[in-house]
Design a protein around this motif. Sequence first.
Motif, PDB file in Angstrom:
ATOM      1  N   LEU A 261      32.008  60.754 -28.551  1.00 29.67           N
ATOM      2  CA  LEU A 261      31.700  59.539 -29.310  1.00 29.67           C
ATOM      3  C   LEU A 261      30.193  59.264 -29.298  1.00 29.67           C
ATOM      4  CD1 LEU A 261      34.579  57.155 -28.134  1.00 29.67           C
ATOM      5  CD2 LEU A 261      34.348  58.272 -30.359  1.00 29.67           C
ATOM      6  N   PHE A 262      29.577  59.463 -28.154  1.00 30.16           N
ATOM      7  CA  PHE A 262      28.131  59.291 -28.015  1.00 30.16           C
ATOM      8  C   PHE A 262      27.397  60.200 -29.011  1.00 30.16           C
ATOM      9  CE2 PHE A 262      24.336  61.189 -25.877  1.00 30.16           C
ATOM     10  CZ  PHE A 262      23.520  60.065 -25.817  1.00 30.16           C
ATOM     11  N   ARG A 263      27.790  61.458 -29.059  1.00 29.41           N
ATOM     12  CA  ARG A 263      27.118  62.436 -29.907  1.00 29.41           C
ATOM     13  C   ARG A 263      27.428  62.245 -31.397  1.00 29.41           C
ATOM     14  NH1 ARG A 263      29.655  67.532 -28.533  1.00 29.41           N
ATOM     15  NH2 ARG A 263      31.170  66.704 -29.997  1.00 29.41           N
ATOM     16  N   ASP A 264      28.717  61.982 -31.709  1.00 34.55           N
ATOM     17  CA  ASP A 264      29.147  62.012 -33.111  1.00 34.55           C
ATOM     18  C   ASP A 264      29.121  60.652 -33.805  1.00 34.55           C
ATOM     19  OD1 ASP A 264      29.584  64.691 -32.646  1.00 34.55           O
ATOM     20  OD2 ASP A 264      31.715  64.413 -32.197  1.00 34.55           O
ATOM     21  N   HIS A 265      29.111  59.557 -33.043  1.00 31.12           N
ATOM     22  CA  HIS A 265      29.186  58.242 -33.682  1.00 31.12           C
ATOM     23  C   HIS A 265      28.044  57.308 -33.292  1.00 31.12           C
ATOM     24  CE1 HIS A 265      33.117  59.015 -35.476  1.00 31.12           C
ATOM     25  NE2 HIS A 265      33.338  59.734 -34.397  1.00 31.12           N
ATOM     26  N   VAL A 266      27.747  57.235 -32.003  1.00 29.83           N
ATOM     27  CA  VAL A 266      26.734  56.268 -31.560  1.00 29.83           C
ATOM     28  C   VAL A 266      25.319  56.767 -31.884  1.00 29.83           C
ATOM     29  CG1 VAL A 266      25.786  55.040 -29.584  1.00 29.83           C
ATOM     30  CG2 VAL A 266      28.260  55.332 -29.798  1.00 29.83           C
ATOM     31  N   LEU A 267      25.024  58.000 -31.535  1.00 28.42           N
ATOM     32  CA  LEU A 267      23.681  58.527 -31.848  1.00 28.42           C
ATOM     33  C   LEU A 267      23.378  58.538 -33.353  1.00 28.42           C
ATOM     34  CD1 LEU A 267      23.078  61.458 -29.301  1.00 28.42           C
ATOM     35  CD2 LEU A 267      21.929  59.236 -29.366  1.00 28.42           C
ATOM     36  N   PRO A 268      24.309  58.995 -34.192  1.00 29.56           N
ATOM     37  CA  PRO A 268      24.027  58.959 -35.636  1.00 29.56           C
ATOM     38  C   PRO A 268      23.759  57.541 -36.159  1.00 29.56           C
ATOM     39  CG  PRO A 268      25.889  60.393 -35.192  1.00 29.56           C
ATOM     40  CD  PRO A 268      25.566  59.707 -33.908  1.00 29.56           C
ATOM     41  N   MET A 269      24.488  56.555 -35.608  1.00 29.20           N
ATOM     42  CA  MET A 269      24.280  55.165 -36.020  1.00 29.20           C
ATOM     43  C   MET A 269      22.864  54.728 -35.655  1.00 29.20           C
ATOM     44  SD  MET A 269      24.191  51.889 -34.501  1.00 29.20           S
ATOM     45  CE  MET A 269      25.138  51.857 -32.973  1.00 29.20           C
ATOM     46  N   LEU A 270      22.445  55.040 -34.423  1.00 28.26           N
ATOM     47  CA  LEU A 270      21.107  54.612 -33.993  1.00 28.26           C
ATOM     48  C   LEU A 270      20.009  55.426 -34.688  1.00 28.26           C
ATOM     49  CD1 LEU A 270      21.798  54.006 -30.198  1.00 28.26           C
ATOM     50  CD2 LEU A 270      21.224  52.266 -31.903  1.00 28.26           C
ATOM     51  N   GLU A 271      20.326  56.650 -35.015  1.00 30.26           N
ATOM     52  CA  GLU A 271      19.351  57.487 -35.726  1.00 30.26           C
ATOM     53  C   GLU A 271      18.965  56.810 -37.045  1.00 30.26           C
ATOM     54  OE1 GLU A 271      20.833  61.297 -36.942  1.00 30.26           O
ATOM     55  OE2 GLU A 271      18.833  62.056 -37.434  1.00 30.26           O
ATOM     56  N   LYS A 272      19.968  56.211 -37.697  1.00 29.26           N
ATOM     57  CA  LYS A 272      19.689  55.510 -38.961  1.00 29.26           C
ATOM     58  C   LYS A 272      18.973  54.185 -38.737  1.00 29.26           C
ATOM     59  CE  LYS A 272      23.662  57.145 -41.501  1.00 29.26           C
ATOM     60  NZ  LYS A 272      25.031  56.770 -41.166  1.00 29.26           N
ATOM     61  N   ARG A 273      19.383  53.470 -37.707  1.00 29.59           N
ATOM     62  CA  ARG A 273      18.902  52.092 -37.550  1.00 29.59           C
ATOM     63  C   ARG A 273      17.587  51.958 -36.792  1.00 29.59           C
ATOM     64  NH1 ARG A 273      23.281  48.377 -38.574  1.00 29.59           N
ATOM     65  NH2 ARG A 273      22.104  46.805 -37.443  1.00 29.59           N
ATOM     66  N   ARG A 274      17.252  52.926 -35.942  1.00 33.01           N
ATOM     67  CA  ARG A 274      16.035  52.791 -35.131  1.00 33.01           C
ATOM     68  C   ARG A 274      14.852  53.483 -35.817  1.00 33.01           C
ATOM     69  NH1 ARG A 274      18.756  49.677 -33.444  1.00 33.01           N
ATOM     70  NH2 ARG A 274      19.490  49.229 -31.349  1.00 33.01           N
ATOM     71  N   THR A 275      14.212  52.727 -36.722  1.00 30.34           N
ATOM     72  CA  THR A 275      13.107  53.336 -37.467  1.00 30.34           C
ATOM     73  C   THR A 275      11.893  53.580 -36.563  1.00 30.34           C
ATOM     74  OG1 THR A 275      12.598  51.102 -38.155  1.00 30.34           O
ATOM     75  CG2 THR A 275      13.737  52.487 -39.758  1.00 30.34           C
ATOM     76  N   ASN A 276      11.843  52.876 -35.418  1.00 32.06           N
ATOM     77  CA  ASN A 276      10.742  53.135 -34.466  1.00 32.06           C
ATOM     78  C   ASN A 276      11.023  54.352 -33.588  1.00 32.06           C
ATOM     79  OD1 ASN A 276      12.753  52.172 -32.823  1.00 32.06           O
ATOM     80  ND2 ASN A 276      11.534  50.541 -31.889  1.00 32.06           N
ATOM     81  N   LYS A 277      12.140  55.016 -33.833  1.00 31.21           N
ATOM     82  CA  LYS A 277      12.512  56.226 -33.090  1.00 31.21           C
ATOM     83  C   LYS A 277      12.512  56.024 -31.577  1.00 31.21           C
ATOM     84  CE  LYS A 277      11.447  59.863 -36.354  1.00 31.21           C
ATOM     85  NZ  LYS A 277      11.029  61.247 -36.426  1.00 31.21           N
ATOM     86  N   LYS A 278      13.056  54.878 -31.166  1.00 32.26           N
ATOM     87  CA  LYS A 278      13.133  54.587 -29.730  1.00 32.26           C
ATOM     88  C   LYS A 278      14.565  54.249 -29.342  1.00 32.26           C
ATOM     89  CE  LYS A 278      10.532  52.147 -26.816  1.00 32.26           C
ATOM     90  NZ  LYS A 278       9.614  51.170 -26.235  1.00 32.26           N
ATOM     91  N   ILE A 279      15.077  54.919 -28.345  1.00 32.58           N
ATOM     92  CA  ILE A 279      16.421  54.602 -27.853  1.00 32.58           C
ATOM     93  C   ILE A 279      16.368  54.525 -26.329  1.00 32.58           C
ATOM     94  CG2 ILE A 279      18.815  55.394 -27.628  1.00 32.58           C
ATOM     95  CD1 ILE A 279      18.529  56.821 -30.306  1.00 32.58           C
ATOM     96  N   ARG A 280      16.950  53.443 -25.801  1.00 35.68           N
ATOM     97  CA  ARG A 280      17.048  53.331 -24.337  1.00 35.68           C
ATOM     98  C   ARG A 280      18.511  53.358 -23.931  1.00 35.68           C
ATOM     99  NH1 ARG A 280      15.054  49.170 -21.186  1.00 35.68           N
ATOM    100  NH2 ARG A 280      13.947  50.504 -19.732  1.00 35.68           N
ATOM    101  N   ILE A 281      18.814  54.226 -22.998  1.00 36.10           N
ATOM    102  CA  ILE A 281      20.193  54.382 -22.518  1.00 36.10           C
ATOM    103  C   ILE A 281      20.235  53.984 -21.049  1.00 36.10           C
ATOM    104  CG2 ILE A 281      22.080  56.031 -22.155  1.00 36.10           C
ATOM    105  CD1 ILE A 281      20.618  57.822 -24.308  1.00 36.10           C
ATOM    106  N   TRP A 282      21.218  53.166 -20.695  1.00 38.15           N
ATOM    107  CA  TRP A 282      21.370  52.791 -19.287  1.00 38.15           C
ATOM    108  C   TRP A 282      22.715  53.283 -18.771  1.00 38.15           C
ATOM    109  CZ3 TRP A 282      22.787  47.222 -17.280  1.00 38.15           C
ATOM    110  CH2 TRP A 282      22.829  47.253 -15.870  1.00 38.15           C
ATOM    111  N   CYS A 283      22.687  54.142 -17.755  1.00 35.14           N
ATOM    112  CA  CYS A 283      23.903  54.523 -17.031  1.00 35.14           C
ATOM    113  C   CYS A 283      23.980  53.638 -15.794  1.00 35.14           C
ATOM    114  CB  CYS A 283      23.855  55.987 -16.583  1.00 35.14           C
ATOM    115  SG  CYS A 283      23.960  57.144 -17.925  1.00 35.14           S
ATOM    116  N   ALA A 284      24.914  52.702 -15.786  1.00 35.50           N
ATOM    117  CA  ALA A 284      24.906  51.652 -14.773  1.00 35.50           C
ATOM    118  C   ALA A 284      25.558  52.049 -13.446  1.00 35.50           C
ATOM    119  CB  ALA A 284      25.589  50.402 -15.320  1.00 35.50           C
ATOM    120  N   ALA A 285      26.260  53.158 -13.439  1.00 45.53           N
ATOM    121  CA  ALA A 285      26.822  53.648 -12.177  1.00 45.53           C
ATOM    122  C   ALA A 285      26.716  55.165 -12.196  1.00 45.53           C
ATOM    123  CB  ALA A 285      28.268  53.210 -12.020  1.00 45.53           C
TER     124      ALA A 285
END
Lengths: 121, 276
Positions: B84-108
Amino acid sequence: MKQCLVVDDSKVIRRVARRILEELNFEVEEAVDGKDALEKSLSNTPAVVLLDWNMPVMDGLEYLKAMRASPNIAQPIVVFCTTENDMSHIRAAIEAGANEYIMKPFDREIIEAKFSQCGLL
Amino acid sequence: MRTEDFDFLAKLLKQRSGLMLTQDKVYLLESRLTPIARERGLAGLDELISKLRSSRDEGLMNDVTEAMTTNESFFFRDNTPFDLFRDHVLPMLEKRRTNKKIRIWCAAASTGQEPYSLAMILKENWHKWQSWNIEIIATDISAQVLDKAKRGHYSQFEVQRGLPIQMLIKYFKQDGEVWKISDEIRRMVNYREFNLLDNFASLGQCDILFCRNVLIYFDQPTKSDVLGRMSQLLAADGALFLGSAETVLGITDKFRPVRSRRGLYVQSAAPDDLIT
């Protein structure tokens, strides 16, 4: 029910693998070396071959190369399962057409994980 | 184990980590705390508990908390969230983050398998992501597991559970019995010791949040509190991953599940078609 051919010269390993695979709903056939496996793959190609490396008569890698070169065998998924655990063996196996690679000792969880990565579960 | 001893440990763990210790976990107390008792030259669990009661030894309380909150972890655990991360979430952010910045937090983050799995997914499509600024922040309450995560050394057993062989070949180096993750993957992850009961302010906003199989150890009010604060930290169009056995139903109204995408959640106020 999917068929799995377990190729290993050790009767104990074949028995352990059979028990795990039957629990995962596979129909299991056994071969004692590469030559035996090649003959069995020709007559009835399984969905997956669980393949040892070091065996008398014909070893696992020789079997894999011969099988992959044979136009008469509907190509199964091949998962190596061997004590050979160095990168050079792993690379050689993948280059020869293995789909996955298990380093012995193995347990049910490892077989399950590897088989599901190959789309078998 | 005596009821008052169990209650004492349960209270200690709840205070320090939010962990809810239930009676069916008594066996875990035995198996995880006995080694700590031995390390300290104590006869067993009983002596460990009396030491905790009498001394309030901060180091010992930490060791006990860490031992009880450590999760078993493996690469690409459960597969689906990573797909889901690869096929749905990343593609969504690829379109929406025009500043080409993504922050991911793994909380555990535990011993690092989850953040490293995400890093490997990004590396597999590096032609797409190399011009991006992608930060993976991986936190855990336990300094001990983070040390292992930072080293990136795994046993043969650990690299066989979930890690495809092609990725082992590409991203690991063998050193005797040890499999070492490559520096290019290791450098993609930033580790920090962090307790989910503490203030999130120091973490900064994130776009994707992995918090899998942690909330199950918390009681309802703690779950609501943590999820509520996560909702404030996560971007309005961010994505939250929970464990497959976890839910937000009846716990918080800040998040809603994405239909037929198990384990994936978005902010309740996010547009319906954010992730399809």
